[in-house]
Write a protein that holds these residues in place. Structure first.
Motif, PDB file in Angstrom:
ATOM      1  N   VAL A 146       0.860  -1.179   0.000  1.00 49.25           N
ATOM      2  CA  VAL A 146       0.000   0.000   0.000  1.00 49.25           C
ATOM      3  C   VAL A 146       0.899   1.231   0.000  1.00 49.25           C
ATOM      4  O   VAL A 146       1.733   1.400   0.892  1.00 49.25           O
ATOM      5  CB  VAL A 146      -0.935   0.015   1.225  1.00 49.25           C
ATOM      6  N   LEU A 147       0.740   2.064  -1.015  1.00 46.23           N
ATOM      7  CA  LEU A 147       1.565   3.255  -1.174  1.00 46.23           C
ATOM      8  C   LEU A 147       0.834   4.476  -0.625  1.00 46.23           C
ATOM      9  O   LEU A 147      -0.348   4.681  -0.899  1.00 46.23           O
ATOM     10  CB  LEU A 147       1.888   3.480  -2.658  1.00 46.23           C
ATOM     11  N   MET A 148       1.544   5.305   0.133  1.00 46.38           N
ATOM     12  CA  MET A 148       0.957   6.484   0.759  1.00 46.38           C
ATOM     13  C   MET A 148       1.548   7.758   0.148  1.00 46.38           C
ATOM     14  O   MET A 148       2.726   8.063   0.349  1.00 46.38           O
ATOM     15  CB  MET A 148       1.210   6.470   2.275  1.00 46.38           C
ATOM     16  N   PHE A 149       0.731   8.485  -0.601  1.00 47.66           N
ATOM     17  CA  PHE A 149       1.140   9.750  -1.198  1.00 47.66           C
ATOM     18  C   PHE A 149       0.429  10.911  -0.496  1.00 47.66           C
ATOM     19  O   PHE A 149      -0.632  10.738   0.110  1.00 47.66           O
ATOM     20  CB  PHE A 149       0.759   9.796  -2.681  1.00 47.66           C
ATOM     21  N   HIS A 150       1.015  12.092  -0.642  1.00 49.15           N
ATOM     22  CA  HIS A 150       0.358  13.321  -0.205  1.00 49.15           C
ATOM     23  C   HIS A 150       0.280  14.261  -1.410  1.00 49.15           C
ATOM     24  O   HIS A 150      -0.524  14.068  -2.285  1.00 49.15           O
ATOM     25  CB  HIS A 150       1.100  13.944   0.981  1.00 49.15           C
ATOM     26  N   HIS A 151       1.147  15.289  -1.447  1.00 43.46           N
ATOM     27  CA  HIS A 151       1.155  16.207  -2.590  1.00 43.46           C
ATOM     28  C   HIS A 151       1.765  15.556  -3.830  1.00 43.46           C
ATOM     29  O   HIS A 151       2.798  14.885  -3.747  1.00 43.46           O
ATOM     30  CB  HIS A 151       1.999  17.446  -2.276  1.00 43.46           C
TER      31      HIS A 151
END
Length: 237
Positions: free
Chosen positions: A21-26
């Motif tokens: 599971v990949l966690m991105f923000h901006h």
């Protein structure tokens, strides 16, 4: 001893079917309103999308199927405006599913998506909407009453706006405590909850439905690499 445990863990994830599971923000195209220190340039993001890595939806991920491809589930935190303006068009163009974890107090504020944009995302079959709490405060150490507010009020608001059941939660800053998990188990308000500070999951970790790890994705980190032999994204241990 720590190094030995890391090597054993790496071997387990190398030889057992797993997913990440990949966690991105901006996602930064040079024209965003910065609200988080976690950023990835649009080119880096597109390079990952076009790397040949297999991407799956939240529904597919939670089936924990056996797969040697190490498929990845893409998630975004906070409900930042550039998720809708920058990341969404790239994902839509490639028909890649993704999940957005929304902080309900941030809706309709500068730098974040609007309620209308949230409705549009929720109506797209590619998109799963989850909760990231009501205020983005850290749950760990909060009273039970405060935690219930964060967990349950945000769910209620999101379900009212989207007209859909909200069944996934991501802990603010990846932090939680025993009280958090006790509430989730008692209320059964979410089917799955995600922390941080990790990456791959498989038949072993699927049992921890309220503490599933995510791999932080931002420029400058060296926590992952694309294994071009498969291809698949792998966590650096």
């Amino acid at each position: 001893m720590v190094r030995v445990k890391q090597l054993i863990k790496k071997m387990a994830f190398d030889f057992l079917p797993s997913s990440t599971v990949l966690m991105f923000h901006h996602i930064d195209n040079g024209n965003i309103i910065v609200k988080s220190g976690c950023r990835m340039k649009i080119k880096s993001f597109v390079d990952i999308l076009d790397s040949g890595v297999s991407f799956i939806s939240a529904e597919e991920y939670t089936k924990f199927r056996l797969s040697w491809q190490n498929p990845c589930m893409i998630t975004f935190d906070d409900g930042l405006k550039d998720i809708y303006d920058v990341a969404y068009p790239e994902l839509k163009r490639r028909n890649i599913p993704f999940t957005v974890f929304i902080v309900t107090d941030f809706l309709d504020k500068e730098g974040y998506i609007s309620s209308k944009e949230l409705q549009l995302l929720a109506n797209d079959p590619l998109v799963t909407i989850g909760s990231h709490g009501a205020t983005h405060k850290i749950l760990r150490g909060m009273s039970e009453a405060e935690q219930r507010l964060e967990l349950l009020e945000s769910k209620h608001i999101l379900e009212k706006i989207t007209g859909k059941r909200i069944w996934m939660f991501a802990y603010s800053h990846g932090l939680y405590d025993n009280t958090t998990v006790d509430i989730l188990r008692a209320e059964r308000c979410y089917d799955y909850a995600f922390s941080a500070g990790g990456g791959e999951t498989n038949l072993i970790t699927k049992k921890s439905v309220y503490t599933l790890p995510r791999l932080n994705m931002e420029d400058g980190l060296q926590d992952y690499y694309i294994d071009s032999r498969y291809p698949r994204l792998k966590q650096v241990l």
